[in-house]
Design an enzyme around this catalytic site. Structure first.
Site, PDB file in Angstrom:
ATOM      1  N   LYS A  86       0.848  -1.179   0.000  1.00  6.72           N
ATOM      2  CA  LYS A  86       0.000   0.000   0.000  1.00  6.72           C
ATOM      3  C   LYS A  86       0.888   1.235   0.000  1.00  6.72           C
ATOM      4  CE  LYS A  86      -3.865   1.994   2.664  1.00  6.72           C
ATOM      5  NZ  LYS A  86      -4.729   1.781   3.860  1.00  6.72           N
ATOM      6  N   SER A 167      -9.566   1.951   2.438  1.00 13.75           N
ATOM      7  CA  SER A 167      -8.420   2.569   1.777  1.00 13.75           C
ATOM      8  C   SER A 167      -7.381   1.582   1.261  1.00 13.75           C
ATOM      9  CB  SER A 167      -7.750   3.577   2.714  1.00 13.75           C
ATOM     10  OG  SER A 167      -7.169   2.945   3.829  1.00 13.75           O
ATOM     11  N   SER A 191      -9.943  -0.807   7.086  1.00 15.48           N
ATOM     12  CA  SER A 191      -9.299  -0.674   5.777  1.00 15.48           C
ATOM     13  C   SER A 191      -8.522  -1.905   5.321  1.00 15.48           C
ATOM     14  CB  SER A 191      -8.365   0.541   5.762  1.00 15.48           C
ATOM     15  OG  SER A 191      -9.123   1.724   5.751  1.00 15.48           O
TER      16      SER A 191
END
Length: 492
Positions: A86, A167, A191
């Site tokens: 990420k 996210s 998330s």
């Protein structure tokens, strides 16, 4: 591109390692396959921000190490395995770390994030950066369809108009669509667990502090944690443990790490003897009048057949009052913690276009068209900027959160001697992620089915701090008994 007859799609880490050992596959071939997948699928799904230009070189190096039987190639399950990170997880080198924002494009970090250093030590190949909701969805009120720089929007690979969950979407989508073997995400609340559920992959949200947050663009040191969404236990073993750049939390949580690691808890009979609780509170109750209810009834039977005891209809005392105070208190704390922790992170960067939250706000105003300020605004940024440390308001909010945790999930599990709380993770039932978040508790999401539109949904097993061994046994046994997951076909 060199070709292999080994079926890479849907292959597990264990299967890939066997193929390496039997000379049916090389790391270079594996990386080439994923680069081709990214080139083909990413224009539609937009789940990868950038690819590591050194990926093929790193793959060839892994192959050389394997051919010479280097110690790391013989001992690590992650050796030669590609992983996407990420884009709020720092990497030193040619990749950016932007938290999905143009404001951090070109910033230079001082070092790899702690979890990245551990992955490199284990021989994993950093394939690139996965897309994410800009600033981990903390620029505005949660909207998982908010853009990430350069890509602007991304899509669910099962139903392109469906909710993406949170996210860490790029991390989940990239694994779901076979663009990479493994990926890392981060979670403040929901998330990891929700994107995993909504993209039909396994996701582990560890106990806060079990994995280092050092070098990760933050929201809340109290709630942030780093987790994984595929072959999750192998990655967890590699990234847990002490990090001097997140010393207090990782030292405190190190007591939960079992001798011999977490792989030992991948047991097909792991449900036997487990006590699983199901609360009657509507936020966490399984649907009883919807299209998904039949699927969950079958899963309950599976849990029982595998030897678990299900305690249904459990009540959390005064939980209506508790949950109503949680959401407001959580945002009060997160706004103050975000400003403090983000300012500290930005000041440590070697180079950066922005050095504070105030700078990021000014950047968004200056480049309002690029940042879609008229469409989305930046209300959470502005509210966070108005905070001034941890004052009386924040201390009161923290007290409410502590009370909600101690007299909520902790009390429920201890009073009923539960090994895990079982909840749905569907588009309408996702609040368990908040309850786990405020206590720093772990959870595992496992694919549980698909609705009539083809949208995936999951089942979540949550526990108290350090319950990872129990949760892994439960989740793995359930997964092996059901094997629900199927790859996406890019529905409309």
């Amino acid at each position: 591109m060199s070709r292999t007859e080994f079926p890479i799609k849907e292959a597990s880490v264990h299967e890939i390692q066997i193929a390496f050992q039997q000379n049916k596959l090389t790391s270079r071939q594996l990386v080439e396959f994923y680069l081709t997948q990214i080139e083909s699928l990413n224009p539609l799904l937009r789940s990868v921000i950038e690819v590591n230009p050194e990926a093929l070189f790193l793959a060839e190096e892994a192959d050389r190490e394997r051919n010479t039987k280097s110690p790391i190639s013989q001992s690590s399950l992650l050796h030669g395995i590609p992983i996407l990170l990420k884009d709020n997880i720092a990497t030193k080198g040619k990749l950016n770390t932007t938290a999905g924002s143009d404001a951090l494009l070109g910033s230079v970090v001082a070092r790899d994030a702690g979890v990245v250093a551990k992955l490199r030590k284990a021989g994993a190949i950093v394939l690139g950066k996965a897309s994410m909701t800009e600033w981990a969805a903390f620029r505005i009120k949660l909207n998982s369809k908010l853009f990430t720089f350069g890509l602007k929007t991304y899509r669910n690979p099962y139903v392109k108009s469906a909710d993406l969950g949170g996210s860490s979407t790029g991390s989940a989508v990239s694994v779901a669509t076979n663009m990479v073997t493994l990926s890392l995400g981060t979670e403040t609340f929901g998330s990891i667990l929700c994107p995993s559920s909504f993209n039909s992959v396994v996701g582990i949200k560890p106990t806060v502090g079990l994995t280092s947050r050092g070098g990760v663009v933050p929201i809340s040191p109290r709630q942030d944690t780093i987790g994984t969404v595929s072959d999750a236990v192998y990655v967890l073993d590699a990234i847990v443990g002490f990090d001097p750049y997140d010393a207090v939390a990782t030292r405190k949580a190190s007591k939960y790490i079992p001798h011999g690691g977490y792989v030992q808890f991948l047991k097909a009979d792991g449900l036997r003897g487990k006590r699983l609780g199901m609360t009657s509170y509507s936020f966490f109750s399984f649907p009883n009048d919807s299209e998904n209810s039949h699927a969950f009834e079958l899963h309950f039977n599976t849990l029982r057949q595998r030897g678990a005891t299900l305690l249904q209809g459990l009540d959390i005392p005064n939980f209506d009052a508790i949950i109503n105070s949680v959401f407001n208190a959580q945002h009060i704390m997160l706004r103050a913690e975000f400003k403090l922790s983000l300012n500290a992170y930005l000041k440590e960067l070697l180079t950066s276009p922005v050095r504070s939250l105030a700078d990021a706000i000014a950047f968004n105003k200056k480049f309002s068209v690029l940042e879609k300020i008229d469409e989305y605004g930046q209300d959470l940024f502005l509210k966070a900027q108005k905070t001034n440390g941890i004052g009386e308001l924040e201390k009161k909010a923290l007290g409410n959160l502590t009370n909600a945790s101690e007299n909520g999930l902790q009390k429920l599990m201890k009073d009923n001697m539960l090994d895990a709380l079982v909840t749905p993770l569907t588009y309408d039932f996702r609040h368990v992620s908040r309850v786990l978040a405020i206590g720093g508790f772990p959870g595992i999401s496992v694919p549980a089915g698909y609705d009539h539109d083809g949208r995936p949904f999951g089942i979540c097993f949550g526990g108290l701090k350090g319950f990872e061994p129990k949760l892994i046994e439960i989740a793995y046994s359930f997964e092996q008994a059901t094997k629900i997951r199927k790859p996406p076909s890019f529905g409309s």
